[in-house]
Design an enzyme around this catalytic site. Structure first.
Site, PDB file in Angstrom:
ATOM      1  N   GLU A  84      39.046 -97.863  31.967  1.00  0.00           N
ATOM      2  CA  GLU A  84      39.621 -99.020  31.280  1.00  0.00           C
ATOM      3  C   GLU A  84      39.062-100.282  31.907  1.00  0.00           C
ATOM      4  OE1 GLU A  84      43.879 -98.707  31.392  1.00  0.00           O
ATOM      5  OE2 GLU A  84      43.945 -97.518  29.553  1.00  0.00           O
ATOM      6  N   HIS A 200      48.432-109.068  26.328  1.00  0.00           N
ATOM      7  CA  HIS A 200      47.462-108.030  25.981  1.00  0.00           C
ATOM      8  C   HIS A 200      46.540-108.608  24.920  1.00  0.00           C
ATOM      9  CE1 HIS A 200      45.593-104.277  24.963  1.00  0.00           C
ATOM     10  NE2 HIS A 200      46.192-103.729  26.003  1.00  0.00           N
ATOM     11  N   ARG A 246      41.990-108.552  31.307  1.00  0.00           N
ATOM     12  CA  ARG A 246      42.756-108.915  30.111  1.00  0.00           C
ATOM     13  C   ARG A 246      42.843-110.420  29.853  1.00  0.00           C
ATOM     14  NH1 ARG A 246      47.669-104.528  30.481  1.00  0.00           N
ATOM     15  NH2 ARG A 246      46.361-102.864  29.681  1.00  0.00           N
ATOM     16  N   HIS A 307      52.792-109.050  26.973  1.00  0.00           N
ATOM     17  CA  HIS A 307      52.742-107.626  27.279  1.00  0.00           C
ATOM     18  C   HIS A 307      53.463-107.249  28.566  1.00  0.00           C
ATOM     19  CE1 HIS A 307      51.189-103.616  26.933  1.00  0.00           C
ATOM     20  NE2 HIS A 307      50.515-103.689  28.060  1.00  0.00           N
ATOM     21  N   ARG A 342      47.541-108.289  36.400  1.00  0.00           N
ATOM     22  CA  ARG A 342      47.675-106.837  36.590  1.00  0.00           C
ATOM     23  C   ARG A 342      46.450-106.080  36.073  1.00  0.00           C
ATOM     24  NH1 ARG A 342      50.047-102.288  33.311  1.00  0.00           N
ATOM     25  NH2 ARG A 342      49.866-103.711  31.564  1.00  0.00           N
TER      26      ARG A 342
HETATM   27  C1  LIG Z   1      53.188-101.012  24.208  1.00  0.00           C
HETATM   28  C2  LIG Z   1      53.045-100.887  25.698  1.00  0.00           C
HETATM   29  C3  LIG Z   1      51.998-100.162  26.248  1.00  0.00           C
HETATM   30  C4  LIG Z   1      51.866-100.025  27.625  1.00  0.00           C
HETATM   31  N1  LIG Z   1      50.858 -99.254  28.128  1.00  0.00           N
HETATM   32  C5  LIG Z   1      50.790 -99.043  29.467  1.00  0.00           C
HETATM   33  C6  LIG Z   1      49.837 -98.136  30.010  1.00  0.00           C
HETATM   34  O1  LIG Z   1      49.067 -97.497  29.288  1.00  0.00           O
HETATM   35  N2  LIG Z   1      49.813 -97.972  31.357  1.00  0.00           N
HETATM   36  C7  LIG Z   1      50.664 -98.649  32.210  1.00  0.00           C
HETATM   37  O2  LIG Z   1      50.587 -98.456  33.423  1.00  0.00           O
HETATM   38  N3  LIG Z   1      51.582 -99.487  31.702  1.00  0.00           N
HETATM   39  C8  LIG Z   1      51.682 -99.698  30.367  1.00  0.00           C
HETATM   40  N4  LIG Z   1      52.633-100.541  29.871  1.00  0.00           N
HETATM   41  C9  LIG Z   1      53.571-101.172  30.802  1.00  0.00           C
HETATM   42  C10 LIG Z   1      54.579-100.144  31.271  1.00  0.00           C
HETATM   43  O3  LIG Z   1      54.944 -99.318  30.194  1.00  0.00           O
HETATM   44  C11 LIG Z   1      55.825-100.794  31.819  1.00  0.00           C
HETATM   45  O4  LIG Z   1      55.511-101.782  32.746  1.00  0.00           O
HETATM   46  C12 LIG Z   1      56.696 -99.752  32.513  1.00  0.00           C
HETATM   47  O5  LIG Z   1      56.912 -98.671  31.645  1.00  0.00           O
HETATM   48  C13 LIG Z   1      58.017-100.377  32.915  1.00  0.00           C
HETATM   49  O6  LIG Z   1      58.868 -99.358  33.341  1.00  0.00           O
HETATM   50  P1  LIG Z   1      60.302 -99.765  33.878  1.00  0.00           P
HETATM   51  O7  LIG Z   1      60.949 -98.490  34.299  1.00  0.00           O
HETATM   52  O8  LIG Z   1      60.198-100.863  34.837  1.00  0.00           O
HETATM   53  O9  LIG Z   1      61.067-100.377  32.588  1.00  0.00           O
HETATM   54  P2  LIG Z   1      61.450 -99.704  31.206  1.00  0.00           P
HETATM   55  O10 LIG Z   1      60.687 -98.474  30.943  1.00  0.00           O
HETATM   56  O11 LIG Z   1      61.385-100.777  30.174  1.00  0.00           O
HETATM   57  O12 LIG Z   1      62.982 -99.295  31.404  1.00  0.00           O
HETATM   58  C14 LIG Z   1      63.963-100.284  31.574  1.00  0.00           C
HETATM   59  C15 LIG Z   1      65.316 -99.698  31.178  1.00  0.00           C
HETATM   60  O13 LIG Z   1      66.358-100.562  31.644  1.00  0.00           O
HETATM   61  C16 LIG Z   1      67.326-100.703  30.618  1.00  0.00           C
HETATM   62  N5  LIG Z   1      68.005-101.997  30.788  1.00  0.00           N
HETATM   63  C17 LIG Z   1      67.473-103.236  30.652  1.00  0.00           C
HETATM   64  N6  LIG Z   1      68.432-104.172  30.875  1.00  0.00           N
HETATM   65  C18 LIG Z   1      69.570-103.505  31.162  1.00  0.00           C
HETATM   66  C19 LIG Z   1      70.893-103.919  31.467  1.00  0.00           C
HETATM   67  N7  LIG Z   1      71.273-105.204  31.533  1.00  0.00           N
HETATM   68  N8  LIG Z   1      71.821-102.978  31.685  1.00  0.00           N
HETATM   69  C20 LIG Z   1      71.518-101.650  31.626  1.00  0.00           C
HETATM   70  N9  LIG Z   1      70.260-101.202  31.319  1.00  0.00           N
HETATM   71  C21 LIG Z   1      69.314-102.130  31.098  1.00  0.00           C
HETATM   72  C22 LIG Z   1      66.514-100.645  29.332  1.00  0.00           C
HETATM   73  O14 LIG Z   1      67.353-100.305  28.262  1.00  0.00           O
HETATM   74  C23 LIG Z   1      65.481 -99.579  29.665  1.00  0.00           C
HETATM   75  O15 LIG Z   1      65.986 -98.296  29.380  1.00  0.00           O
HETATM   76  C24 LIG Z   1      52.785-100.678  28.487  1.00  0.00           C
HETATM   77  C25 LIG Z   1      53.836-101.420  27.943  1.00  0.00           C
HETATM   78  C26 LIG Z   1      53.979-101.515  26.565  1.00  0.00           C
HETATM   79  C27 LIG Z   1      55.129-102.305  26.005  1.00  0.00           C
END
Ligand SMILES: Cc1cc2nc3c(=O)[nH]c(=O)nc-3n(C[C@H](O)[C@H](O)[C@H](O)COP(=O)(O)OP(=O)(O)OC[C@H]3O[C@@H](n4cnc5c(N)ncnc54)[C@H](O)[C@@H]3O)c2cc1C
Length: 486
Positions: A84, A200, A246, A307, A342
C-alpha cells in the site's frame, strides 16, 4: 470484566476496514523497515518508542489473530501480502479480499461470546466517575429505555473509536462521533494532536450515495487516478504518483478538482482483468456494481473524505492516560505512532498491539509509567462550555457542513477561528442531552472544538494538517499540542 457499547457489538469502524493490517512478516521485510516507513509518513512527530513497540510486536499479534481464527487470504499456502501507499514492502495482510475488518471483528466477537464476557449493548457511556481524580466508575445511558446506570470499576478502558462524523463527507459509519474524546476531556484527561485528521483520497463519489471507501490497495495494485478530462495527474505532483502518502494524494485530488471544476476525479482499473479485480476486491467490486459501475469497464468517480482521527486521548506505551485508572486504545487513543500522518493499515495493528499491552498492565494492577514528553509539548487549557441555555441547538448536518468547509483538507486561520467560535457558541446553547442523538451531538461539538482550536494554534503545515496561510512545515513546530479542560 464488562464490555459496554452504544449500539450492537458489530456496529463500529473496525467492521468497515477493507485494505488490511500491516506487519513485517515477509521474508525480505523487517520490523526495522516497517519502523522507518511509519516514521517517515509521520512527518517528524512520531513517538519513536511507541513505533518500535508497534512494529516489533506486530508479528506476534498477527499470530494471535491466526490462532483466534481470522482467515487471512493465502497465496501458495503462505499468508498473502500486498503493498500500500508509502510502505516500502508488501506487508499488508488481508482477509476475505477487501473484508479484513469484518473478518477480524466477527472472529473477535465470537471469542468474546466463547469466553462468556458480559456485553451490554445499547449502553452509551456518558460520564467518567472520579474520586480524588482517580477513575472509579462509569455512568451510562440506556438508549432503549432512556435510563441512566452507574458501574464501579478499578480500570476503565475507552475504545470508542474515531470521529469521522465531524465532516459532511466521511468513510466512517454513524457511530464515529468522538464520544471517548469528549468523555475523557470532560473528566480532565490530556488530549493531544487533535489538529491531525486524515482524509482518505478515494471515497466513491456518487450523488445521494454515502461515501464508500475505495481502498488504498486499489492504487497499490495498479489503479490510476485520472481527472475528468481523462488525464493521469499524480506524476505531475509527486514522483511517488499514486503511491504517495494519503495527504499528498488527497491535496493533489483537491487541486485537480479545482482545475477542472469537477467535484470528483476517477480511479481507473479498467486495464486489469475483471476476474482479478473481482477476486481481489469483492466488496468494492460488488458495491460499485450495485450502483451501476463495473470496475472492469468503468472508471470509478472518487473524492477525498474524512477517514481517521490521528489525535486523541494521550496515552503511554501501556495505554495509560493522564488520569489514573483511565486507559484508552485504538482510534480514540493517541500513542503517537502515527505522528502527523498515519501510514495506511497501521491502525488495526495499533488497536491490537496496545490493546494487549493495556490488558497486561491492568492485570498487574496498573502501575503508572506516565505519558512522557514525546517531542516537546505545548499545553493549552480549553474551557468546558456548560450548556443548558435552552436556545435552539444546531443539528449534526450543520456541524458537518461547517467543519467540511472550514476545517477539512485545506484550512486557514480565518475559517478555523470562525468554526471555533461557532462551536463554542453552539455548545453553550445545548440543552441537557436526553437521547442518543443529543449525546452524540454534544460529543461531536466538543471534539470539533478540540480539533479546530488545535488547528488554529499550529501555525504551519505538517502531515495531515495543511493551512494555506502557513503552507510550509516549520521546525519551531516540532512539538505536540496538548489540551485539557483543567
Ligand atoms: C471504511 C474504513 C476502512 C478502513 N480501512 C482500514 C484498513 O484497511 N486498515 C486499517 O488499519 N485501518 C482501517 N481503517 C481504520 C480502522 O478501521 C479503525 O481505526 C479501527 O477499526 C478503530 O478501531 P477501534 O476499536 O478504535 O474503534 P471502533 O471499531 O470504531 O469501535 C468503537 C466502538 O465503541 C462504541 N462506542 C463509541 N462511543 C461509545 C459510547 N459513548 N458508549 C459506548 N460505546 C461507544 C462504538 O459503538 C463502537 O462499537 C478503516 C476505517 C474505515 C472507516
Amino acid at each position: 470484566m464488562l464490555l459496554v457499547t452504544k449500539g450492537s457489538i458489530d456496529d463500529c469502524n473496525t467492521r468497515h476496514a477493507q485494505g488490511g493490517i500491516a506487519a513485517a512478516i515477509g521474508v525480505k521485510d523487517s520490523p526495522e523497515l516497517h519502523f522507518k516507513d511509519t516514521v517517515s509518513a509521520g512527518a517528524g512527530l512520531c513517538n519513536e518508542k511507541a513505533v518500535r513497540i508497534l512494529t516489533n510486536e506486530a508479528p506476534d499479534r498477527i499470530a494471535d489473530l491466526v490462532k483466534f481464527g481470522v482467515p487471512f487470504d493465502t497465496f501458495n499456502g503462505e499468508i498473502a501480502l500486498t503493498r500500500e501507499a508509502a510502505h516500502s514492502m508488501p506487508r499488508i495482510l488481508h482477509a476475505g479480499g477487501d473484508a479484513t475488518g469484518a473478518q477480524i471483528e466477527t472472529t473477535l466477537s465470537r471469542q468474546i461470546r466463547m469466553a462468556q464476557i458480559p456485553v451490554l449493548e445499547h449502553c452509551l457511556a456518558t460520564f467518567i466517575i472520579l474520586e480524588n481524580r482517580r477513575v472509579c466508575g462509569l455512568e451510562t445511558f440506556d438508549t432503549l429505555t432512556c435510563g441512566a446506570q452507574q458501574f464501579g470499576c478499578r480500570h476503565l478502558i475507552l475504545a470508542t473509536g474515531g470521529a469521522g462524523q465531524l465532516f459532511k463527507f466521511t468513510t466512517n459509519p454513524e457511530v464515529a462521533t468522538g464520544d471517548g474524546i469528549a468523555l475523557a476531556y470532560r473528566a480532565g484527561a490530556d488530549i493531544v494532536d487533535m489538529e491531525f485528521f486524515q482524509f482518505h483520497p478515494t471515497a466513491l463519489h456518487l450523488p445521494g450515495v454515502e461515501p464508500f471507501l475505495i481502498s488504498e490497495a486499489v492504487r497499490g495494485e495498479g489503479g490510476i487516478l485520472r481527472n475528468t478530462r481523462g488525464e493521469a495527474f499524480m506524476k505531475a505532483y509527486t514522483p511517488q504518483a499514486e503511491l504517495a502518502p494519503r495527504d499528498v494524494v488527497a491535496r493533489s485530488i483537491v487541486s485537480e478538482m479545482g482545475k477542472t471544476g469537477a467535484d470528483h476525479v476517477y480511479i481507473d482499473v479498467t486495464h486489469q482483468p475483471a476476474s482479478i479485480t473481482a477476486a481481489r476486491f469483492p466488496q468494492i467490486y460488488h458495491y460499485c456494481l450495485e450502483h451501476g459501475l463495473d470496475m472492469a469497464r468503468d472508471m470509478i468517480p472518487v473524492a477525498p473524505a474524512a477517514h481517521y482521527m490521528i489525535g486523541g486521548i494521550r496515552v503511554s506505551t501501556w495505554g495509560e492516560s493522564s488520569l489514573p485508572g483511565l486507559f484508552a486504545a485504538g482510534e480514540v487513543a493517541c500513542t503517537g505512532v502515527h505522528g502527523a500522518n498515519r501510514l495506511a493499515s497501521n491502525s488495526l495493528l495499533e488497536v491490537l498491539v496496545f490493546g494487549k499491552r493495556i490488558i497486561e498492565r491492568s492485570l498487574k494492577g496498573g502501575s503508572r509509567e506516565g505519558t512522557d514528553d514525546w517531542n516537546g509539548d505545548m499545553r493549552s487549557a480549553l474551557k468546558h462550555e456548560a450548556g443548558m441555555s435552552g436556545a435552539p441547538s444546531p443539528g449534526r448536518a450543520a456541524l458537518q457542513q461547517l467543519l467540511w468547509e472550514n476545517a477539512s483538507i485545506v484550512r486557514d486561520g480565518k475559517g478555523l477561528a470562525r468554526s471555533a467560535d461557532i462551536l463554542a457558541n453552539w455548545q453553550s446553547c445545548l440543552p441537557q442531552p436526553g437521547d442518543r442523538p443529543s449525546w452524540e451531538l454534544l460529543n461531536l461539538i466538543i471534539t470539533g472544538r478540540l480539533m479546530t482550536e488545535a488547528a488554529l494554534m499550529r501555525l504551519e503545515s505538517r502531515g495531515a494538517h495543511y493551512r494555506t496561510d502557513y503552507p510550509k512545515p516549520d521546525a519551531a513546530w516540532h512539538k505536540h499540542i496538548v489540551i485539557s479542560s483543567e
